[in-house]
Design a protein around this motif. Structure first.
Motif, PDB file in Angstrom:
ATOM      1  N   LEU A 193       0.829  -1.201   0.000  1.00 34.53           N
ATOM      2  CA  LEU A 193       0.000   0.000   0.000  1.00 34.53           C
ATOM      3  C   LEU A 193       0.869   1.259   0.000  1.00 34.53           C
ATOM      4  O   LEU A 193       1.881   1.331   0.693  1.00 34.53           O
ATOM      5  CB  LEU A 193      -0.909   0.008   1.230  1.00 34.53           C
ATOM      6  N   TRP A 194       0.422   2.260  -0.741  1.00 32.01           N
ATOM      7  CA  TRP A 194       1.194   3.484  -0.881  1.00 32.01           C
ATOM      8  C   TRP A 194       0.249   4.680  -0.965  1.00 32.01           C
ATOM      9  O   TRP A 194      -0.949   4.520  -1.201  1.00 32.01           O
ATOM     10  CB  TRP A 194       2.079   3.399  -2.118  1.00 32.01           C
ATOM     11  N   THR A 195       0.809   5.870  -0.788  1.00 32.59           N
ATOM     12  CA  THR A 195       0.030   7.097  -0.879  1.00 32.59           C
ATOM     13  C   THR A 195       0.744   8.083  -1.789  1.00 32.59           C
ATOM     14  O   THR A 195       1.926   8.366  -1.598  1.00 32.59           O
ATOM     15  CB  THR A 195      -0.169   7.730   0.514  1.00 32.59           C
ATOM     16  N   MET A 196       0.019   8.576  -2.782  1.00 30.09           N
ATOM     17  CA  MET A 196       0.523   9.610  -3.680  1.00 30.09           C
ATOM     18  C   MET A 196      -0.234  10.905  -3.393  1.00 30.09           C
ATOM     19  O   MET A 196      -1.470  10.911  -3.360  1.00 30.09           O
ATOM     20  CB  MET A 196       0.300   9.214  -5.141  1.00 30.09           C
ATOM     21  N   THR A 197       0.508  12.000  -3.208  1.00 32.74           N
ATOM     22  CA  THR A 197      -0.101  13.281  -2.880  1.00 32.74           C
ATOM     23  C   THR A 197       0.261  14.316  -3.946  1.00 32.74           C
ATOM     24  O   THR A 197       1.438  14.542  -4.221  1.00 32.74           O
ATOM     25  CB  THR A 197       0.387  13.784  -1.512  1.00 32.74           C
ATOM     26  N   HIS A 198      -0.757  14.917  -4.548  1.00 31.37           N
ATOM     27  CA  HIS A 198      -0.484  15.975  -5.522  1.00 31.37           C
ATOM     28  C   HIS A 198       0.002  17.216  -4.787  1.00 31.37           C
ATOM     29  O   HIS A 198      -0.464  17.530  -3.693  1.00 31.37           O
ATOM     30  CB  HIS A 198      -1.736  16.306  -6.330  1.00 31.37           C
ATOM     31  N   ASN A 199       0.944  17.934  -5.390  1.00 32.25           N
ATOM     32  CA  ASN A 199       1.515  19.085  -4.678  1.00 32.25           C
ATOM     33  C   ASN A 199       0.485  20.192  -4.433  1.00 32.25           C
ATOM     34  O   ASN A 199       0.637  20.985  -3.505  1.00 32.25           O
ATOM     35  CB  ASN A 199       2.766  19.617  -5.385  1.00 32.25           C
ATOM     36  N   ARG A 200      -0.584  20.246  -5.226  1.00 34.55           N
ATOM     37  CA  ARG A 200      -1.646  21.216  -4.938  1.00 34.55           C
ATOM     38  C   ARG A 200      -2.301  20.931  -3.594  1.00 34.55           C
ATOM     39  O   ARG A 200      -2.617  21.848  -2.829  1.00 34.55           O
ATOM     40  CB  ARG A 200      -2.723  21.177  -6.028  1.00 34.55           C
ATOM     41  N   ASP A 201      -2.512  19.637  -3.314  1.00 33.12           N
ATOM     42  CA  ASP A 201      -3.116  19.256  -2.037  1.00 33.12           C
ATOM     43  C   ASP A 201      -2.149  19.481  -0.886  1.00 33.12           C
ATOM     44  O   ASP A 201      -2.538  19.948   0.189  1.00 33.12           O
ATOM     45  CB  ASP A 201      -3.561  17.793  -2.082  1.00 33.12           C
ATOM     46  N   PHE A 202      -0.889  19.126  -1.105  1.00 29.62           N
ATOM     47  CA  PHE A 202       0.111  19.374  -0.070  1.00 29.62           C
ATOM     48  C   PHE A 202       0.140  20.858   0.290  1.00 29.62           C
ATOM     49  O   PHE A 202       0.224  21.223   1.474  1.00 29.62           O
ATOM     50  CB  PHE A 202       1.488  18.922  -0.541  1.00 29.62           C
ATOM     51  N   ALA A 203       0.057  21.707  -0.717  1.00 34.41           N
ATOM     52  CA  ALA A 203       0.125  23.152  -0.484  1.00 34.41           C
ATOM     53  C   ALA A 203      -0.993  23.630   0.432  1.00 34.41           C
ATOM     54  O   ALA A 203      -0.786  24.524   1.266  1.00 34.41           O
ATOM     55  CB  ALA A 203       0.075  23.901  -1.818  1.00 34.41           C
ATOM     56  N   SER A 251      11.461  -8.768  -6.872  1.00 34.37           N
ATOM     57  CA  SER A 251      11.599  -8.478  -5.443  1.00 34.37           C
ATOM     58  C   SER A 251      12.477  -7.245  -5.229  1.00 34.37           C
ATOM     59  O   SER A 251      13.443  -7.010  -5.965  1.00 34.37           O
ATOM     60  CB  SER A 251      12.200  -9.682  -4.700  1.00 34.37           C
ATOM     61  N   SER A 252      12.135  -6.461  -4.215  1.00 33.59           N
ATOM     62  CA  SER A 252      12.902  -5.256  -3.894  1.00 33.59           C
ATOM     63  C   SER A 252      14.335  -5.601  -3.530  1.00 33.59           C
ATOM     64  O   SER A 252      15.279  -4.867  -3.857  1.00 33.59           O
ATOM     65  CB  SER A 252      12.234  -4.503  -2.748  1.00 33.59           C
ATOM     66  N   GLU A 253      14.529  -6.724  -2.831  1.00 32.86           N
ATOM     67  CA  GLU A 253      15.876  -7.134  -2.432  1.00 32.86           C
ATOM     68  C   GLU A 253      16.734  -7.423  -3.656  1.00 32.86           C
ATOM     69  O   GLU A 253      17.917  -7.071  -3.713  1.00 32.86           O
ATOM     70  CB  GLU A 253      15.807  -8.372  -1.536  1.00 32.86           C
ATOM     71  N   LEU A 267      13.740   1.790  -1.847  1.00 27.24           N
ATOM     72  CA  LEU A 267      12.727   0.733  -1.826  1.00 27.24           C
ATOM     73  C   LEU A 267      12.607   0.096  -0.453  1.00 27.24           C
ATOM     74  O   LEU A 267      11.588   0.220   0.224  1.00 27.24           O
ATOM     75  CB  LEU A 267      13.053  -0.332  -2.883  1.00 27.24           C
ATOM     76  N   ILE A 268      13.661  -0.595  -0.018  1.00 26.29           N
ATOM     77  CA  ILE A 268      13.587  -1.325   1.248  1.00 26.29           C
ATOM     78  C   ILE A 268      13.407  -0.351   2.418  1.00 26.29           C
ATOM     79  O   ILE A 268      12.710  -0.653   3.390  1.00 26.29           O
ATOM     80  CB  ILE A 268      14.848  -2.194   1.435  1.00 26.29           C
ATOM     81  N   GLY A 269      13.993   0.832   2.298  1.00 26.66           N
ATOM     82  CA  GLY A 269      13.841   1.832   3.338  1.00 26.66           C
ATOM     83  C   GLY A 269      12.649   2.743   3.155  1.00 26.66           C
ATOM     84  O   GLY A 269      12.436   3.657   3.952  1.00 26.66           O
ATOM     85  N   ASP A 270      11.842   2.490   2.123  1.00 29.94           N
ATOM     86  CA  ASP A 270      10.710   3.395   1.881  1.00 29.94           C
ATOM     87  C   ASP A 270       9.586   2.703   1.110  1.00 29.94           C
ATOM     88  O   ASP A 270       8.658   2.159   1.688  1.00 29.94           O
ATOM     89  CB  ASP A 270      11.202   4.642   1.134  1.00 29.94           C
ATOM     90  N   LYS A 271       9.677   2.670  -0.216  1.00 31.36           N
ATOM     91  CA  LYS A 271       8.521   2.343  -1.047  1.00 31.36           C
ATOM     92  C   LYS A 271       8.072   0.889  -0.989  1.00 31.36           C
ATOM     93  O   LYS A 271       6.935   0.577  -1.369  1.00 31.36           O
ATOM     94  CB  LYS A 271       8.802   2.745  -2.500  1.00 31.36           C
ATOM     95  N   ALA A 272       8.920  -0.018  -0.548  1.00 35.91           N
ATOM     96  CA  ALA A 272       8.515  -1.423  -0.459  1.00 35.91           C
ATOM     97  C   ALA A 272       7.616  -1.690   0.743  1.00 35.91           C
ATOM     98  O   ALA A 272       7.011  -2.757   0.848  1.00 35.91           O
ATOM     99  CB  ALA A 272       9.749  -2.321  -0.391  1.00 35.91           C
ATOM    100  N   ASN A 273       7.525  -0.719   1.639  1.00 36.61           N
ATOM    101  CA  ASN A 273       6.722  -0.886   2.848  1.00 36.61           C
ATOM    102  C   ASN A 273       5.297  -0.402   2.628  1.00 36.61           C
ATOM    103  O   ASN A 273       5.066   0.622   1.986  1.00 36.61           O
ATOM    104  CB  ASN A 273       7.345  -0.079   3.994  1.00 36.61           C
TER     105      ASN A 273
END
Length: 340
Positions: A193-203, A251-253, A267-273
């Motif tokens: 599972l991941w989350t993508m945030t548009h910079n307009r929303d972040f703003a 595999s990320s590894e 990946l292993i420290g971020d996006k693979a989680n």
């Protein structure tokens, strides 16, 4: 409100700059080297300097003071030490852009709040962000330096297609592979599972924290509430390109072991989680915050912009060859195990 942004033209900060330029009563300054200032709104004031030239910057701001100073380009503690020397006593609020990648890896709970421990043994970038936060908290506690720490996750804009696996020259080569009906690599099985945030929303969230007395001394994450899998992310990009996705899961590894890129960290420290962000704190501090750009809609706008602007299409033949090698190696291993 009188604000100074160090940076102000990057993926995260550019939307904030645009939105603030349209806000009555905001006097906005940008301090940067002037490399990407050509498209800035006319009412934004530029202090052209290299923030690393501390003496030059000190002279530029000698007679200035601010309600808010935000540093979008600090990555190491010594850069925050410089900022403290420059802006202590000159601002009512100092905002540091940290990173959600600083959260504990592996996570003990996929639901992430600001109370989730900070610990990332896989990525130096994240460890440096943690050290920056620790320095600022010390200055807040001992010197009363009015800090706010902001933790973005994967934020994107119209200039680059957000992806999990790409080369050092950006994500265009992956889009090019899709357009050529070539297979593209998705890390893991694509179901994390991941989350993508548009910079307009972040703003929207960021501006709501500016000048907010309840944000002083606090760490706040700003993300979308939408959760998607990496398979859904790549499928949405393929759909926006008008092609059928040809996905190969690796595999990320394995990717980290055979790449020159920093896939161990990225990946292993971020996006693979798997992560699901709880933005209750942000919504308590900024009651009208809502992230309104759904990923499949936002990425269509990004893809349309990238396709219409050749300057966003940086080819990466070395990464393209690497993808083919990884896919060939995987298919060869399958064939070997099956005894073909």
């Amino acid at each position: 409100m009188k604000a100074l942004f160090i940076g102000g033209t990057g993926i995260i900060s550019s939307a904030i700059t645009r939105q603030l330029s349209e806000t009555d009563g905001c006097e906005l300054y940008l301090l940067n080297r002037g490399n990407r200032n050509e498209s800035l709104p006319a009412n934004v004031k530029v202090l052209q300097a290299d923030i690393n030239d501390e003496s030059q910057v000190a002279k530029l701001i000698e007679d200035l003071s601010f309600d808010v100073v935000a540093d979008f380009i600090a990555f190491r503690p010594e850069q925050l030490e410089r900022d403290y020397r420059l802006f202590h006593g000159k601002t009512k609020q100092f905002i540091f852009i940290s990173s959600a990648s600083a959260y504990q890896k592996p996570l003990s709970d996929y639901r992430v709040t600001e109370s989730t421990p900070l610990a990332n043994p896989y990525w130096e970038y994240s460890r440096n962000k943690i050290a920056c936060e620790e320095y600022l908290i010390k200055q807040y506690r001992e010197q009363g330096f009015p800090i706010t720490i902001v933790r973005p996750s994967h934020t994107y804009d119209e200039r680059s297609i957000p992806l999990g696996v790409h080369g050092s020259k950006g994500s265009w080569q992956v889009a090019r592979r899709m357009l050529a009906n070539k297979p593209v690599i998705i890390h893991g099985d694509g179901t994390s599972l991941w989350t993508m945030t548009h910079n307009r929303d972040f703003a929207k969230g960021f501006i709501g924290l500016m000048g907010n007395i309840h944000a002083i001394g606090e760490a706040v994450q700003i993300t979308s509430d939408e959760t998607v899998t990496w398979n859904q992310i790549y499928a949405a990009i393929a759909d926006a390109l008008g092609v059928k996705l040809q996905a190969v899961h690796v595999s990320s590894e394995f990717l980290a072991a055979c790449s020159k890129e920093d896939y161990t960290g990225g990946l292993i420290g971020d996006k693979a989680n798997s992560v699901v962000f709880d933005n209750a704190k942000l919504k308590r501090l900024v009651p009208d915050f809502v992230a309104s750009t759904r990923f499949d809609q936002g990425v269509k706008q990004t893809v349309a912009h990238v396709l219409a602007h050749p300057e966003c299409q940086t080819e990466d033949p070395e990464f393209d060859i690497w993808c083919d090698k990884v896919i060939d190696a995987l298919q060869g291993a399958i064939a070997s195990v099956k005894g073909r």
